[in-house]
Scaffold this active site. Structure first.
Site, PDB file in Angstrom:
ATOM      1  N   LYS A   1       0.688  -1.127  -0.078  1.00  0.00           N
ATOM      2  CA  LYS A   1       0.086  -0.031  -0.040  1.00  0.00           C
ATOM      3  C   LYS A   1       0.875   1.380   0.020  1.00  0.00           C
ATOM      4  CE  LYS A   1      -3.994   1.917   2.002  1.00  0.00           C
ATOM      5  NZ  LYS A   1      -3.740   3.292   1.886  1.00  0.00           N
TER       6      LYS A   1
ATOM      7  N   CYS B   1      21.295  16.599  42.089  1.00  0.00           N
ATOM      8  CA  CYS B   1      21.191  15.239  41.647  1.00  0.00           C
ATOM      9  C   CYS B   1      20.085  14.458  42.435  1.00  0.00           C
ATOM     10  CB  CYS B   1      22.339  14.493  42.005  1.00  0.00           C
ATOM     11  SG  CYS B   1      22.215  12.803  41.618  1.00  0.00           S
TER      12      CYS B   1
ATOM     13  N   CYS C   1      27.805   9.066  44.402  1.00  0.00           N
ATOM     14  CA  CYS C   1      26.576   9.015  44.190  1.00  0.00           C
ATOM     15  C   CYS C   1      26.057   7.613  43.824  1.00  0.00           C
ATOM     16  CB  CYS C   1      26.088  10.063  43.141  1.00  0.00           C
ATOM     17  SG  CYS C   1      24.334   9.609  42.580  1.00  0.00           S
TER      18      CYS C   1
HETATM   19  S1  IVH Z   1      -6.392  -0.522  -4.824  1.00  0.00           S
HETATM   20  C1  IVH Z   1     -11.152   0.497  -4.309  1.00  0.00           C
HETATM   21  N1  IVH Z   1      -3.882  -0.595  -4.670  1.00  0.00           N
HETATM   22  O1  IVH Z   1      -5.071   3.339  -0.703  1.00  0.00           O
HETATM   23  C2  IVH Z   1      -9.835   1.051  -4.207  1.00  0.00           C
HETATM   24  N2  IVH Z   1      -4.869   1.276  -3.736  1.00  0.00           N
HETATM   25  O2  IVH Z   1      -6.868   3.629   1.231  1.00  0.00           O
HETATM   26  C3  IVH Z   1      -8.909   0.451  -4.877  1.00  0.00           C
HETATM   27  N3  IVH Z   1      -3.369   2.936  -2.420  1.00  0.00           N
HETATM   28  O3  IVH Z   1      -7.027   5.505  -2.445  1.00  0.00           O
HETATM   29  C4  IVH Z   1      -7.517   0.830  -4.187  1.00  0.00           C
HETATM   30  N4  IVH Z   1      -1.442   1.639  -2.761  1.00  0.00           N
HETATM   31  O4  IVH Z   1      -4.975   5.317  -3.451  1.00  0.00           O
HETATM   32  C5  IVH Z   1      -4.887   0.193  -4.182  1.00  0.00           C
HETATM   33  N5  IVH Z   1      -1.701  -0.886  -4.169  1.00  0.00           N
HETATM   34  C6  IVH Z   1      -2.646  -0.314  -3.881  1.00  0.00           C
HETATM   35  C7  IVH Z   1      -2.530   0.937  -3.332  1.00  0.00           C
HETATM   36  C8  IVH Z   1      -3.845   1.717  -3.000  1.00  0.00           C
HETATM   37  C9  IVH Z   1      -2.055   2.795  -2.235  1.00  0.00           C
HETATM   38  C10 IVH Z   1      -4.206   3.843  -1.787  1.00  0.00           C
HETATM   39  C11 IVH Z   1      -5.211   4.463  -3.158  1.00  0.00           C
HETATM   40  C12 IVH Z   1      -6.682   4.239  -2.260  1.00  0.00           C
HETATM   41  C13 IVH Z   1      -6.105   4.299  -0.784  1.00  0.00           C
HETATM   42  C14 IVH Z   1      -7.445   3.706  -0.066  1.00  0.00           C
END
Ligand code: IVH
Length: 674
Positions: free
Chosen positions: A120, A416, A439
């Protein structure tokens, strides 16, 4: 000679564009360049000059056309053809298992499900629209339905193709909405902040903020200067053929020249492989060049995705399994002081318990007064804290808006907290230190130093033994060592009669050490063997030293303000004087050094300056002068008695002649000393 290109400029321009696009892809998407930057620049310049000669052939997908146009007044709005949804979050394994059972219940199947697990990316969500393979628009996520038009800015990001390679289903789609993330590598972020600092501009707080700031620039020329990256992790509207699985969507996008989210992603058969891949991502997280804040789990089959559908604003077929945040806020309940084994007082923030990255923390070091002042940390403050890896948490910053009224700046106490003795911060030192060498906080360290080879040299009194003596309360300061008897020693672990007797002998022998060694043994900060000798050569014994002011001590060549302050603080502390008395009562009466008979000193109070290269090291020469009662200074004045000039003398020689100071060579200098 006729220009061949001039005859057929269009095919040549086309050829150059294709070559450049391929190298952009190799460099910015795959990170695997095949040619030198200089070769790339040459191709780019060739294309530029051809386009200049034939402006009618310039198209918007040409690599030369990434940065163009004027700054905007404000961003326009773009309606997304399909809404950009968000993801539900999960933090625990149990929630992932629950997600899997919910999906299988929903689909009415007992079979295991194929999932794609991707990193992510912690960046800014964007949508790119390709029409007939050409980048037509770029927009932010906005509220999911309408975003801001950032087309001019996304065009400057080299990892984003202006034109797709017409490969596979997606590369040849009539219309393709690509969803992905713009982000920045940590190293590029650091570099950006460094150059902003040089220009006096405020730093960005983190790569995500820097990315957001760069993407939302009204002038695309500014965006073009920012080290932005892009990763494609899905599609929206597709007019054309659509693969049947998410994994194929990713590989199709890659074939079309898009930087698809395949690296560190995995097609997993069943939920246990999903959990394993999450663990894998969590492990590699610190080593990745960019920031990720979790894993995204997606049902691979698009058919199943459709069956599962959407729940309000997030799909039922995907989940963000987030890492525990490594930063969080909490309140400082109070600031305690910890006394280390060298007597240093360290302020420690005691915080309302809070979980950071899955670990509950309550304490963070504030290091020293300068650090407290720099961050302006006070009791009662709400602070942002962070934990990197396994290290203890640190306070990143205070949140000023949440500071209670009437709060006062924090000062490390003057005494201290362990023994009540004075705590002193010497010039040039970061820490305030307890001046009582006995100490309890620093006793073991003091005794260890006292007994060590260069100090009182008490053979057999090792670390293990010292620990026992101190822990059992048998030794409360170094003087107590001389009151130990055989039965007491034999009551300790691993201590037979023979070794007890040996230690008593070693203690007894140490009583007659020289006074400079004795002074060194006391463990006064900054008083090493050399300084101890200088002081004792001047004053003869500790009683004489104890009544001297720091100013007086500073008259001794080689004794600076820090040392004199440290010695004076030691001598003023009652607990230290009591210890000295107890040592005397125990028969530790070191042999005084003979104070040099200064009246007989051949060079009494003569001032020397050295210039140029001589065969005696400078500090040695200085010692020779001092031993004979003279002094060495750095610059020539009327008061200087001798300038000793070696090879290649400097301007000091001219000065000497100007002031009429006697100039001698090395040979004469040696004679003078004899
Ligand atoms: S798929 C239906 N894949 O995380 C949503 N999102 O919290 C599909 N994001 O707005 C998102 N890496 O911008 C997807 N490998 C990844 C991602 C990713 C970061 C972000 C994305 C989304 C947010 C959701």
């Amino acid at each position: 000679m006729p220009d061949l290109n001039a005859a057929k400029p269009a095919p040549e321009i086309d050829r150059l564009r294709q070559i450049i696009r391929r190298h952009d892809y190799l460099y910015y998407v795959l990170d695997k360049p095949e040619i030198l930057d200089s070769e790339y620049d040459k191709l780019f310049r060739q294309l530029e000059s051809l386009e200049k000669a034939h402006p009618e052939l310039i198209t918007s997908d040409s690599p030369t056309q990434r940065v163009g146009g004027k700054p905007l007044d404000k961003f326009g709005q773009v309606a997304h053809a399909l809404p950009m949804l968000s993801l539900s979050n999960a933090f625990e394994r149990g929630e992932i298992l629950e997600f899997d059972s919910r999906i299988r219940r929903g689909l009415g199947t007992a079979e295991q499900i194929d999932y794609v697990v991707e990193p992510k990316y912690d960046g800014i969500a964007v949508q790119l629209v390709y029409e007939n393979g050409m980048l037509a628009s770029g927009s932010t996520r906005g509220d999911g339905y309408v975003g801001e038009d950032i087309t001019a800015n996304v065009r400057t990001i080299k990892a984003i193709p202006l034109k797709l390679i017409p490969n596979g289903m997606l590369g040849s789609a009539d219309v393709l909405d690509v969803r992905g993330e713009i982000f920045m590598n940590r190293a590029d972020f650091d570099e950006l902040n460094r150059s902003r600092d040089e220009l006096g501009l405020p730093a960005f707080a983190n790569p995500r903020n820097a990315t957001a700031g760069s993407v939302r620039q009204l002038d695309p020329k500014v965006t073009a200067q920012r080290p932005l990256k892009f990763i494609a992790h899905g599609v929206g509207r597709v007019e054309g053929q659509l693969p049947s699985r998410h994994w194929e969507i990713l590989s199709n996008m890659a074939e079309a020249g898009l930087p698809a989210s395949l690296q560190n992603s995995k097609l997993c058969a069943g939920i246990s492989e999903v959990l394993d891949h999450y663990d894998y991502l969590k492990n590699i997280r610190p080593d990745l060049p960019y920031e990720i804040d979790g894993a995204v789990i997606k049902v691979d089959s698009l058919e199943l995705q459709d069956l599962l559908g959407i729940k309000t604003r997030s799909p039922r077929w995907a989940l963000a399994y987030k890492f525990q945040p490594l930063q969080t806020t909490t309140v400082i309940q109070r600031i305690d002081v910890n006394v280390g084994r060298t007597g240093a007082l360290t302020p420690v923030a005691i915080m309302a318990p809070v979980s950071v990255g899955g670990v509950t923390v309550t304490r963070a070091t504030l290091h020293n007064q300068d650090e407290v002042d720099r961050k302006n940390v006070r009791e009662g403050d709400t602070v942002l804290i962070q934990r990197a890896g396994d290290v203890i948490p640190e306070i990143v910053e205070v949140i000023p808006d949440l500071r209670p009224e009437n709060s006062l700046p924090y000062r490390i106490p003057d005494h201290c907290p362990v023994c009540g003795a004075e705590a002193v911060r010497l010039e040039g030192q970061a820490a305030k230190r307890c001046v009582n060498v006995s100490c309890p906080a620093r006793l073991k360290e003091t005794v260890r130093h006292f007994a060590s080879r260069g100090a009182m040299d008490i053979e057999g009194l090792g670390t293990k033994l010292i620990e026992q003596l101190v822990d059992r309360g048998l030794v409360k300061n170094p003087a107590d060592l001389y009151y130990l008897d055989k039965p007491t020693l034999m009551s300790l672990e691993r201590m037979a009669e023979k070794s007890a007797a040996n230690i008593l002998t070693a203690l007894n022998n140490s009583r007659k050490t020289s006074v400079d060694r004795f002074l060194y043994s006391l463990g006064i900060p900054l008083v090493g063997e050399h300084i101890a000798r200088l002081l004792m050569e001047e004053y003869g014994d500790i009683e004489a030293l104890a009544v001297k002011s720091p100013e007086e001590m500073r008259q001794i060549p080689g004794i600076g303000p820090e040392v004199s302050q440290s010695v004076s603080a030691f001598c003023h502390e009652l607990k230290n004087r009591e210890m000295l008395e107890r040592l005397t009562n125990a028969g530790v009466i070191p042999i005084p050094l003979k104070i040099p008979q200064r009246d007989n000193a051949p060079l009494l109070n003569k001032l020397f300056v050295f210039t140029g290269t001589i065969n005696i090291p400078r500090d040695e020469a200085k010692r020779m002068v001092e031993a004979a009662g003279g002094k060495v200074t750095g610059s020539v004045s009327k008061k200087t008695d001798f300038v000793v000039a070696g090879a290649d003398p400097g301007s000091k020689l001219d000065k000497a002649q100007q002031f009429g100071v006697k100039v001698i060579n090395e040979h004469q200098f040696r004679q003078l000393l004899e």
